[in-house]
Scaffold this motif. Structure first.
Motif, PDB file in Angstrom:
ATOM      1  N   LEU A  24       0.861  -1.074   0.166  1.00 48.23           N
ATOM      2  CA  LEU A  24      -0.072   0.123  -0.014  1.00 48.23           C
ATOM      3  C   LEU A  24       0.890   1.212   0.015  1.00 48.23           C
ATOM      4  O   LEU A  24       1.890   1.285   0.774  1.00 48.23           O
ATOM      5  N   ASP A  26       0.347   5.033   1.198  1.00 46.82           N
ATOM      6  CA  ASP A  26      -0.547   5.972   1.713  1.00 46.82           C
ATOM      7  C   ASP A  26      -0.395   7.421   1.433  1.00 46.82           C
ATOM      8  O   ASP A  26       0.708   8.114   2.009  1.00 46.82           O
ATOM      9  N   SER A 227      -9.563   9.033   0.768  1.00 46.97           N
ATOM     10  CA  SER A 227      -9.961   8.932   1.883  1.00 46.97           C
ATOM     11  C   SER A 227     -11.020   9.930   2.483  1.00 46.97           C
ATOM     12  O   SER A 227     -11.379  11.029   1.658  1.00 46.97           O
ATOM     13  N   ILE A 264      -4.886   5.875  -2.364  1.00 46.86           N
ATOM     14  CA  ILE A 264      -5.506   5.698  -1.192  1.00 46.86           C
ATOM     15  C   ILE A 264      -4.810   6.585  -0.178  1.00 46.86           C
ATOM     16  O   ILE A 264      -3.672   7.180  -0.184  1.00 46.86           O
ATOM     17  N   SER A 266      -4.728   7.931   4.556  1.00 48.17           N
ATOM     18  CA  SER A 266      -5.261   7.523   5.666  1.00 48.17           C
ATOM     19  C   SER A 266      -5.940   8.889   6.237  1.00 48.17           C
ATOM     20  O   SER A 266      -6.774   8.888   7.229  1.00 48.17           O
ATOM     21  N   ASN A 283     -10.046  -1.593   5.432  1.00 48.16           N
ATOM     22  CA  ASN A 283     -11.168  -1.311   4.618  1.00 48.16           C
ATOM     23  C   ASN A 283     -10.730  -1.164   3.193  1.00 48.16           C
ATOM     24  O   ASN A 283     -11.604  -1.545   2.444  1.00 48.16           O
ATOM     25  N   TYR A 284      -9.728  -0.326   3.109  1.00 47.34           N
ATOM     26  CA  TYR A 284      -9.027  -0.294   1.555  1.00 47.34           C
ATOM     27  C   TYR A 284      -8.922  -1.601   1.184  1.00 47.34           C
ATOM     28  O   TYR A 284      -9.189  -1.896  -0.208  1.00 47.34           O
ATOM     29  N   ARG A 285      -8.197  -2.623   1.907  1.00 52.57           N
ATOM     30  CA  ARG A 285      -7.798  -3.804   1.050  1.00 52.57           C
ATOM     31  C   ARG A 285      -9.361  -4.722   0.888  1.00 52.57           C
ATOM     32  O   ARG A 285      -9.385  -5.331  -0.235  1.00 52.57           O
ATOM     33  N   LEU A 288     -10.327  -2.910  -2.644  1.00 49.96           N
ATOM     34  CA  LEU A 288      -9.254  -3.114  -3.608  1.00 49.96           C
ATOM     35  C   LEU A 288      -9.468  -4.679  -3.993  1.00 49.96           C
ATOM     36  O   LEU A 288      -9.245  -4.942  -5.369  1.00 49.96           O
ATOM     37  N   ALA A 300      -3.545   0.840  -5.115  1.00 54.98           N
ATOM     38  CA  ALA A 300      -3.116   0.507  -3.917  1.00 54.98           C
ATOM     39  C   ALA A 300      -1.544   1.144  -3.973  1.00 54.98           C
ATOM     40  O   ALA A 300      -1.067   1.487  -2.873  1.00 54.98           O
TER      41      ALA A 300
END
Length: 315
Positions: A24, A26, A227, A264, A266, A283-285, A288, A300
């Motif tokens: 990922l 961020d 986000s 993505i 945070s 939640n992203y995973r 995705l 990602a």
């Protein structure tokens, strides 16, 4: 009824996609003084935040802070970051304190502060972007400092992270020579030094997806950070089948249309967001995992890595 619910639940479990398991990036992380403290003595010291990134497979972050001390400290903790497998991409934030949120766009001392920080850099290398900054009134996108800094970012090949509405995007990019298109003399897309406007939350106040589609088509340098985006995730598919935590249909369509334009983040703007960092990344995973594998990897990790010239992380 109970039998029907049980059948639907079993079907949903059988059809739910597996979460994305890759690295990922961020692209919207704050390390503000509330977390870092005046000298790393806050509730979330560097070891704590790097541990949160490491256990969630976050292999790179766009870091910015109010003031810029937290960003510098994180960027300069190279040994600790390398041990955690994290690359820090430092941005200059335009805020020395909370008062700057409402006046930076007309304050010449902010522009000078940015130039001083660019000249200073960090012990681990140069700054790679400006922001996050806010514009609560899109008329302020034409303020002298806002216009000056957009032109500066383009000329230096810096990315910009902006928390603004859609009209502000138009006005900010109007301040650049390319008017939202890559300059012929600028580094090729994906090379270090590429200019881009990263739209924090991909719009505020729920800019309609149809308008987003129009803007991504108009501005090749525009990228969307996801986000806090209302309407992004639904609990059912377009056909009404239960599928918790997946992209809403219109968002899935938009991301599939522009797979190289989303990232993505945070947005750890308050300490509570650090406490929920694991949940945010999970939640992203989850959603995705519902995308085609190549698109999931780009959103990602790959789009941020390409923008800042980062290699694929080792296993």
């Amino acid at each position: 009824m109970l039998l029907t619910l049980g059948v639907l639940s079993q079907a949903a479990a059988q059809t739910a996609p597996k979460p994305y398991a890759g690295p990922l990036f961020d692209a919207h992380l704050h390390y503000n003084d509330e977390a870092f403290g005046s000298a790393g003595e806050g509730p979330h010291p560097i070891a704590d935040v790097l541990a949160r990134m490491q256990r969630n497979g976050v292999r790179a972050v766009v870091a910015n802070s109010r003031p810029n001390d937290g960003t510098r400290a994180l960027a300069e903790a190279r040994s600790a970051a390398q041990a955690a497998g994290v690359t820090v991409v430092p941005f200059i934030r335009l805020y020395r304190n909370r008062a700057d949120y409402n006046s930076w766009f007309r304050d010449p001392s902010i522009a000078q502060m940015v130039r001083d920080e660019l000249a200073r850099g960090t012990a681990s290398g140069p700054y790679r972007g400006l922001g996050e900054f806010h514009l609560y009134d899109n008329a302020n996108a034409t303020g002298p400092v806002a216009q000056e800094l957009m032109a500066l970012a383009e000329s230096r090949g810096l990315a910009v992270l902006a928390h603004v509405d859609d009209v502000s995007i138009d006005r900010l990019l109007a301040a650049t020579q390319g008017k939202g298109r890559p300059l012929p003399a600028a580094p090729a897309a994906g090379e270090p030094g590429s200019f881009a406007l990263i739209w924090a939350h991909t719009g505020i106040s729920g800019v309609p997806v149809a308008r987003l589609d129009e803007m991504f088509g108009r501005y090749p340098v525009l990228m969307g950070e996801l986000s806090y985006r209302p309407g992004l995730v639904c609990d059912t598919t377009a056909q009404g089948a239960p599928q918790p935590g997946q992209l809403c249909p219109e968002w899935r369509t938009l991301i599939l249309k522009y797979p190289g334009r989303f990232m993505i983040g945070s947005d750890t703007w308050v300490n509570q967001r650090w406490l929920y960092y694991d949940e945010l990344m999970q939640n992203y995973r989850t959603w995705l995992g519902g995308l085609p594998a190549d698109v999931a990897q780009r959103v990602a990790w790959g789009n941020g890595a390409r923008l800042f010239g980062l290699p694929q992380p080792g296993r």
